[in-house]
Design an enzyme around this catalytic site. Structure first.
Site, PDB file in Angstrom:
ATOM      1  N   HIS A 101       0.781  -1.235   0.000  1.00 22.40           N
ATOM      2  CA  HIS A 101       0.000   0.000   0.000  1.00 22.40           C
ATOM      3  C   HIS A 101       0.818   1.292   0.000  1.00 22.40           C
ATOM      4  CE1 HIS A 101      -3.592   2.246   0.512  1.00 22.40           C
ATOM      5  NE2 HIS A 101      -4.192   1.512   1.403  1.00 22.40           N
TER       6      HIS A 101
ATOM      7  N   ASP B 125     -23.398   4.370  -0.717  1.00 24.62           N
ATOM      8  CA  ASP B 125     -22.293   4.366   0.232  1.00 24.62           C
ATOM      9  C   ASP B 125     -22.737   4.915   1.580  1.00 24.62           C
ATOM     10  OD1 ASP B 125     -19.251   4.082   0.644  1.00 24.62           O
ATOM     11  OD2 ASP B 125     -19.673   6.113   1.344  1.00 24.62           O
TER      12      ASP B 125
ATOM     13  N   TYR C 184     -13.569   5.884  10.403  1.00 21.15           N
ATOM     14  CA  TYR C 184     -12.760   6.377   9.277  1.00 21.15           C
ATOM     15  C   TYR C 184     -13.319   5.761   8.006  1.00 21.15           C
ATOM     16  CZ  TYR C 184      -8.276   7.017   6.611  1.00 21.15           C
ATOM     17  OH  TYR C 184      -7.296   7.362   5.712  1.00 21.15           O
TER      18      TYR C 184
ATOM     19  N   PHE D 153     -34.367   4.262  -2.822  1.00 17.77           N
ATOM     20  CA  PHE D 153     -34.645   5.054  -1.625  1.00 17.77           C
ATOM     21  C   PHE D 153     -34.162   6.496  -1.766  1.00 17.77           C
ATOM     22  CE2 PHE D 153     -33.798   0.724   0.479  1.00 17.77           C
ATOM     23  CZ  PHE D 153     -35.119   0.332   0.299  1.00 17.77           C
ATOM     24  N   LYS D 154     -33.657   6.832  -2.957  1.00 15.19           N
ATOM     25  CA  LYS D 154     -33.211   8.202  -3.254  1.00 15.19           C
ATOM     26  C   LYS D 154     -32.092   8.640  -2.317  1.00 15.19           C
ATOM     27  CE  LYS D 154     -36.491   8.519  -6.352  1.00 15.19           C
ATOM     28  NZ  LYS D 154     -36.178   8.385  -7.790  1.00 15.19           N
TER      29      LYS D 154
END
Length: 652
Positions: free
Chosen positions: A368, A459, A481, A454-455
């Site tokens: 990473h 995320d 986080y 559900f508008k």
């Protein structure tokens, strides 16, 4: 996470400039009185500005916008402390919060340390030689000076959906190698189209660390190395099987090996290693604590001069293909295999390792330090897509294969000291992995398509399920986080979206209260969703509070005491990420994950696909299965609640 687009945006052939807004408005935190005059000036106004992108023909498709990308802004002190205070309010008691407000007010006052630190930070941001004021600090603090092992604490993984046409390791590995080399070719020739976020081109600089690169362990601070992709000596794949390293050239006389030729060569390695015992796993040294790893590397080099050349071949190779003897089948078994493996049949310092198991299942492991997940997610999505949909040119058939030399084994000279090192590394690896508990919840009830009815943001919806699940288990909401990309800026990496909010706390408290009517619960949930969407939009625009506070902290003189804002227990508590979360999604993956970041918390990697969701939950014996199950229940309960307000036609 805000969705990043991979597909190319269409421009007129004569268009040389593109104008888009470069910042987002920041609302004030009205209940706390601050002095804006003492708060410093941002490099970007809180009022949206238009940014002009100029296409540079010398940059190829990939880098044509690179030099004209905007720079990461520096928020005002006022903006950051208001956002900070708002984020910590639901996490601490009223008395503690009141004390933190006083500390913050002092910090940004004319008598506090804030204005002088802000002035230094603005000067750093304005330096023409510093393309991104946080880049070096963050790379060092989060990765290169981090001393714990990269596996399992830094590395991450994806699992690929199965390929029914290629069920043995040689054919599966060869197809993956061909597809990965096609992606590499797009990078090498700069023909890869940039990614876009809300029509803004993103920084592509980190792609240079994908192939022909490696992390190197060194005392106190590691460093990255990058090798020329044009050098014929680096046009190799490192194949690892039974802990043995083989150099497999993927180009001969300027011509890339076909998939059939790669399969022949991989099958040779399988046949050769079948006749040999497992080797002492030199790769185990890359699983160690980084200071130990640096010492082990020194012992590798001291054992024999030939070892230096072998290390260079591994580090300079295009990527690693690890052929594992395991046969994982369940989601959890696959996750373990691709996340860490056995601690031996790997070279954990390589940014790209494709893993193929004995039963043909495959995945990927990434290092990473110089590259976040979105580039390798794109790589793996590309690899799976072109293989499954037959979009890649596999080249001539086996009948047309050239006569190729056998792959060469890279045989390290192993001293007695190195034998001790390897044993110690393996023992430490086993002890660390034993502390961890992983559980996968492949949630098949619904996915993005249902949530959109559900508008709301899928995320945000999933993030609020985490808050509800944790509240049900522990009676409070945790410091959370969520990774937000800042790649719309030069050398951008990430900012924190603090998902725990006062709105989230109000919603989870009411959710299971029978005295609260559904209409009220829905209103509270929608307020929590809106707060999350607002924060992640601001964070993506460079207006979170964490990187700014991190930058100010880095500018405190070496021997000077830290300002009280950083020693306040609220700051410590609110930056101890009990839930560390991130979304990367692909319809071609059946696994994605990484570790928790604190012993008291969970790492939750999740995918949001059209008709399904998936959660990989890792902790140090905090009952990961219970958390994974609680998330699934929370999602179902939230969907049932919001479905109650849909018209009958929408429900059907």
């Amino acid at each position: 996470m805000i969705h990043i687009r991979y597909c190319p945006r269409v421009y007129s052939a004569t268009l040389s400039k593109m104008t888009v807004p470069s910042a987002y408005p920041i609302r004030s935190f009205g209940s706390v009185s601050m002095n804006p005059a003492a708060a410093g000036t941002a490099t970007a106004s809180s009022k949206p500005k238009e940014h002009t992108y100029i296409e540079d023909p010398n940059g190829g498709k990939m880098f044509r916008f690179q030099e004209s990308l905007p720079r990461l802004p520096v928020p005002t002190l006022h903006q950051t402390v208001e956002r900070y205070l708002k984020s910590v309010r639901p996490l601490v008691t009223q008395d503690q919060f009141n004390n933190t407000v006083k500390i913050v007010q002092k910090f940004i006052s004319n008598e506090g340390e804030g204005p002088s630190l802000q002035k230094k930070l603005l000067a750093k941001a304005a330096d023409p030689n510093a393309k991104n004021w946080v880049y070096d600090w963050w790379n060092d603090a989060a990765y290169l000076t981090y001393r714990d092992p990269v596996v399992p604490y830094v590395s991450y993984f994806y699992g690929h959906k199965d390929d029914s046409k290629r069920t043995n390791p040689a054919s599966r590995g060869a197809a993956i190698a061909t597809a990965a080399l096609e992606f590499k070719k797009l990078i090498d020739t700069k023909e890869l189209e940039p990614e876009y976020l809300k029509n803004k081109p993103l920084c592509m600089d980190s792609y240079k660390w994908m192939f022909n690169a490696s992390r190197v362990a060194a005392p106190e601070k590691d460093y990255p190395v990058k090798f020329s992709s044009l050098d014929p000596g680096n046009k190799n794949i490192i194949v690892i099987r039974k802990n043995r390293f083989y150099l497999l050239p993927h180009e001969i006389d300027g011509v890339q090996l076909s998939t059939a030729e790669l399969e022949i060569q991989i099958q040779k390695i399988i046949k050769i290693t079948d006749a040999k015992p497992k080797a002492l796993p030199v790769g185990a040294i890359t699983s160690a604590n980084r200071d130990k790893g640096a010492e082990y590397r020194k012992h590798v080099l001291a054992a024999d001069p030939i070892n230096s050349d072998l290390l260079a071949k591994i580090e300079g190779a295009s990527f690693v293909l690890a052929l594992d003897g395991a046969t994982p089948s369940s989601y959890t078994e696959r996750a373990h295999q691709f996340w860490h493996g056995d601690g031996a049949n790997r070279w954990y310092d390589k940014p790209c390792q494709f893993i193929v198991c004995e039963n043909g299942v495959s995945g990927f492991m990434g290092e990473h330090s110089m590259m976040d997940g979105t580039p390798t997610c794109r790589l793996n999505d590309f690899v799976c897509d072109v293989i499954i949909n037959n979009k890649v040119d596999h080249g001539p058939s086996a009948a047309s294969a050239r006569k190729l030399l056998d792959p060469v084994e890279l045989e390290f000279v192993i001293s007695d000291t190195l034998k001790t090192d390897i044993k110690e590394a393996q023992d430490d690896f086993a002890a660390v992995i034993a502390l961890h508990e992983l559980d996968v919840n492949p949630f098949k009830t619904f996915g993005k398509n249902t949530i959109k009815k559900f508008k709301t943001s899928p995320d945000a919806f999933v993030q609020m399920s985490f808050q509800l699940a944790y509240y049900r288990l522990y009676g409070k909401i945790p410091a959370t986080y969520e990774s937000a990309t800042t790649r719309q800026y030069q050398l951008g990496r990430t900012e924190v979206c603090r998902s725990a909010s006062s709105e989230a706390l109000a919603y989870v408290r009411a959710f299971d209260d029978p005295k609260v009517e559904n209409a009220k619960k829905i209103a509270l949930l929608r307020a929590a969703l809106a707060a999350h969407i607002k924060y992640i939009s601001d964070a993506t625009a460079g207006y979170g509070c964490d990187r700014h506070l991190f930058g100010l902290k880095n500018l405190v003189e070496k021997n000077a005491p830290l300002p009280e804002i950083f020693t306040d227990k609220t700051y410590g508590y609110s930056t101890t990420w009990i839930l560390s979360t991130s979304q990367l999604s692909s319809e071609y993956f059946n696994a994605y994950g990484w570790s928790q970041v604190t012993d008291e918390g969970y790492g939750i990697a999740y995918m949001i696909n059209g008709n399904s969701l998936q959660f990989n939950v890792v902790s140090k014996q905090k009952d990961s299965p219970a958390m994974a199950a609680a998330i699934g229940i929370a999602l179902t309960d939230m969907a049932d609640l919001l479905e109650s307000e849909l018209p009958l036609k929408a429900k059907l």
